[in-house]
Structures are given as C-alpha cells and as structure tokens.
Design a protein around this motif. Sequence first.
Motif, short mmCIF file in Angstrom:
data_model
loop_
_atom_site.label_atom_id
_atom_site.label_comp_id
_atom_site.label_asym_id
_atom_site.label_seq_id
_atom_site.Cartn_x
_atom_site.Cartn_y
_atom_site.Cartn_z
N LEU A 52 0.81 -1.22 0.00
CA LEU A 52 0.00 0.00 0.00
C LEU A 52 0.84 1.27 0.00
N ALA A 53 2.09 1.17 0.46
CA ALA A 53 2.98 2.34 0.49
C ALA A 53 3.70 2.55 -0.84
N SER A 54 3.52 1.65 -1.81
CA SER A 54 4.20 1.79 -3.10
C SER A 54 3.63 2.97 -3.88
N ARG A 55 4.36 3.39 -4.89
CA ARG A 55 3.99 4.59 -5.65
C ARG A 55 2.65 4.41 -6.36
N GLU A 56 2.36 3.20 -6.84
CA GLU A 56 1.13 2.97 -7.60
C GLU A 56 -0.12 2.99 -6.73
N MET A 57 0.02 2.87 -5.42
CA MET A 57 -1.13 2.73 -4.53
C MET A 57 -1.35 3.96 -3.66
N ARG A 58 -0.71 5.05 -3.94
CA ARG A 58 -0.78 6.20 -3.06
C ARG A 58 -2.08 6.98 -3.25
N ASN A 59 -2.97 6.85 -2.28
CA ASN A 59 -4.18 7.67 -2.18
C ASN A 59 -4.65 7.65 -0.74
N SER A 60 -5.63 8.46 -0.42
CA SER A 60 -6.06 8.60 0.98
C SER A 60 -6.60 7.29 1.53
N PHE A 61 -7.38 6.58 0.73
CA PHE A 61 -7.96 5.32 1.19
C PHE A 61 -6.88 4.33 1.60
N ASN A 62 -5.84 4.19 0.79
CA ASN A 62 -4.75 3.26 1.10
C ASN A 62 -3.89 3.75 2.26
N TYR A 63 -3.75 5.07 2.39
CA TYR A 63 -3.04 5.61 3.56
C TYR A 63 -3.75 5.22 4.85
N PHE A 64 -5.09 5.31 4.84
CA PHE A 64 -5.84 4.89 6.02
C PHE A 64 -5.67 3.40 6.29
N LEU A 65 -5.62 2.61 5.22
CA LEU A 65 -5.41 1.17 5.39
C LEU A 65 -4.03 0.88 5.98
N ILE A 66 -3.04 1.70 5.63
CA ILE A 66 -1.71 1.53 6.22
C ILE A 66 -1.75 1.77 7.73
N VAL A 67 -2.44 2.85 8.12
CA VAL A 67 -2.56 3.15 9.56
C VAL A 67 -3.33 2.03 10.27
N LEU A 68 -4.38 1.53 9.62
CA LEU A 68 -5.16 0.44 10.22
C LEU A 68 -4.32 -0.82 10.38
N SER A 69 -3.52 -1.16 9.36
CA SER A 69 -2.67 -2.34 9.44
C SER A 69 -1.61 -2.20 10.53
N THR A 70 -1.07 -1.00 10.67
CA THR A 70 -0.09 -0.75 11.74
C THR A 70 -0.71 -0.91 13.12
N THR A 71 -1.91 -0.36 13.29
CA THR A 71 -2.61 -0.49 14.56
C THR A 71 -2.96 -1.94 14.86
N ASP A 72 -3.41 -2.67 13.84
CA ASP A 72 -3.73 -4.09 14.02
C ASP A 72 -2.49 -4.89 14.41
N ASN A 73 -1.35 -4.56 13.80
CA ASN A 73 -0.12 -5.26 14.18
C ASN A 73 0.25 -5.01 15.63
N LEU A 74 0.05 -3.79 16.09
CA LEU A 74 0.33 -3.48 17.50
C LEU A 74 -0.59 -4.28 18.41
N PHE A 75 -1.87 -4.34 18.05
CA PHE A 75 -2.83 -5.10 18.86
C PHE A 75 -2.48 -6.59 18.87
N ILE A 76 -2.15 -7.15 17.71
CA ILE A 76 -1.80 -8.57 17.64
C ILE A 76 -0.55 -8.86 18.46
N PHE A 77 0.46 -8.02 18.33
CA PHE A 77 1.72 -8.25 19.05
C PHE A 77 1.49 -8.27 20.56
N ILE A 78 0.77 -7.27 21.08
CA ILE A 78 0.54 -7.21 22.52
C ILE A 78 -0.32 -8.38 22.99
N THR A 79 -1.35 -8.72 22.21
CA THR A 79 -2.23 -9.82 22.59
C THR A 79 -1.49 -11.15 22.62
N LEU A 80 -0.66 -11.40 21.61
CA LEU A 80 0.12 -12.64 21.60
C LEU A 80 1.09 -12.68 22.77
N LEU A 81 1.76 -11.57 23.03
CA LEU A 81 2.73 -11.54 24.11
C LEU A 81 2.06 -11.72 25.47
#
Length: 398
Positions: free
Chosen positions: A57-86
């Motif tokens: 989603l961070a590649s040049r071909e995918m740069r738009n607001s919708f994909n930027y929000f998906l990047i933030v969502l994926s980052t937040t989900d990774n944080l939640f998964i990491f803490i939950t697993l730990l």
Amino acid sequence: MDEVSENMSSQFRMECGNHTDEDLELISSFNYWLEGVLMIIVGIFGLVGNSVSILVLASREMRNSFNYFLIVLSTTDNLFIFITLLDYSFTRVFSWPIDFDSEVYAIFFPRVFYPLNNISMTLSIFLVMVITHERYIAVCHPHAYRQNEAEGGGTRVLICTCIVLIPAIIINIPKFFETELTFEDSVDNEGLFNNYTVSYDVTDLRKNPNYIRFYVNWCLLVFTGIIPLAFLLFFNYKIFQGIRYTHARCRKSRSGEINLAAILVCIVVVFVVCNLLRVVLNVFELFWLDNIFRCGDEFMHAAWFHCLNSISHLLLVLNSSSNFLIYCSLGTNFKLVLRKVFNRICRVKERTNLETKQNDMDMDILGVAEQTVQNINAISAVSAVSAVHSNGIIETSL
C-alpha cells in the motif's frame, strides 16, 4: 440447622458461581488451544500479512487517501496482535519468555500491556469508522473528495488519525489506574529482611460498583460497540445509495468505486462478526452485576462464559489478521502491485546471488593468480640458486 446451612451454601454457589473439576479442565483446554495454539498461528499470519500489506500500500502505484488509512489500520492491528500474543498466548498460556507470575510481567502489565492493548483495539475500531466515512465522501461527494486529495491526502490522513487517537486514549485512561504494583518484603530463616517481591493487584477503583457498571460495561459498550455498529450500518447504506446513483450516470466510474466499496464492506462485515461476541458477553455481564457486587472476589463466571471469552479473544485477533486476505481477494490493484513487489524482491535476490557468485569467482581467480605468482617466484628462486651453484663449480674447476 445443617439443612439451612446447606441451602444457604447452595444459594451462594448459584449466585456466585462454582467450578467443578470438569469445568476447570474445559476452561484450561479452551485457553490452551484457542488463546494459545490457534491464536499464535492466526496472529503470526496477521503480523506477516499486515506487514506485506503496508509494503504494498505504500508503493507509488497505490498512493491515495484510502490506502493511507489502510496503512494506519494495518499498523494499529499489528500493534494489537503483538501485545495480545505476548500477553495471552506466550505469557499466560506458555509462560514464555516471561512467566505470568514473574516480577517482569507485574511491572509491565499494569502500565504497558493492559492499557496499550485496549487503546490499540479502540483505535482500530475508530479507524474502521473513519475509513467508512472516507469512502462515503469519495462516493457521495466526489468533488469534495478530489479537492481534498489535491490539497494533500497524506496530511488529511494524519489529521484524522490524530483526531481518533485522542478519544481512543481518553476513553482508556482509567485502564492505567485499574491495577497497581505491590511490594512484599521477604525474610530469611532468621527473620531478617532479605529482599522484596514485586507483584500487582486490582485497585479499589476497579472494584467500585459504579465504575464497573457505568464505565466497564455501559461506557465501553456504547463507545466501542453500539455507536460504531450504528455508524457503520448507516454510512454503508449511504455508500450503496451513492454507488447506485453513480451507476445511473456513468458505468465506467462504477467499476472502481464498487471494487473499493467491496473491500470496505468485507472489512466491516468481518469487524462486526468478530466483535459481536465481545459485545454480547458485555451485555451478559450487565445482568450479572448485582451478583458480582454481592459476591465480590468470590464471584466466578460460568464455564461457558470463560470458553466464549476465549473464542472472543481469538476472533479479535482474527479480525486484525484478515485484512490481507480481503485485499488479495478483492483488491485488483493490490494484487497487481503485490506481484510487482514480489518480482522486484525476487530480482533483487537473484542479483544479490549473482553478485555473490561473481565475487566468489573473482576471489577464486585472484587466489589462483596469487598461487601462480608464488609458484613462478619459487621457480625463479630455485633457478637462481642452481645458477649460483653452477658458477661455483665452474670457478673451482678453473
């Protein structure tokens, strides 16, 4: 008298709960397989999938607001998964790398694991709402959306993320005060102070009936359950109305909007399904509040409640881990860019391997050349010695 005591004891068990050996074994099995084994499998897949999604989603071909929000969502989900697993899988189930009763866990749990886990979950819920509203603007108000994109979509995404991050933190501020560290002195055999042990305990705030009733149950139910669900249903209905209106005007523009809307709908459906059990269990606790207050620390939830709670925890991790599959299934551009990124990585790897092989060949050639030079020098030295000996023999004979 004994009959009265037995009736009172029976009534107490009914109100406060009681676990048999079979119940404890069932709860332990659910914890091990759902919060341990399956959660680790789903969580690791989610961490890898979300990381790949961020890369694509961070590649040049995918740069738009919708994909930027998906990047933030994926980052937040990774944080939640990491803490939950730990917290749940590694520490509570497998006691690795730290034990549930260890001092390290006691130090980090009250101020890091517990509050941050709730903040990341709340932020993920709010981000899904923001993404839904972003799609609504793009479909129903395209001119305003294009103007926002022209003014800088990345800046708008950053502002919106901060706007939802602030209430996500504010809502969970009380979580920082639900537990506290406790220090207990330990003495040796002679009664002298030896050391102290660090643990944690629930604070009086967490035991307060009004806090449990109005914050733990009603506040979190409303702000992380009822309002998000109503918001998502309303704006998804508006999005489908906008798509129908767009189709009536221009068939070409409908294709791209339907693809993005399908991605959003799948994200929302998975979100609702995976969070519904959490909301239902929260509602069940509302009906048990009187028994909880009456029994205090003696209250025990039913075995089926513990089992469903383990399922709920697994579903929350599944919700944070499923977006990559949604993108791969419905995201046309995502699949194309994913192939490009994969091919690019393969080419870089092949180029690295070729360079490594070339360097190895150059080193081999250099080694052969050095060995050849050494052999030539050795032959030259032997020839020179032979010549000296020959000259000496000739001079002696003369």
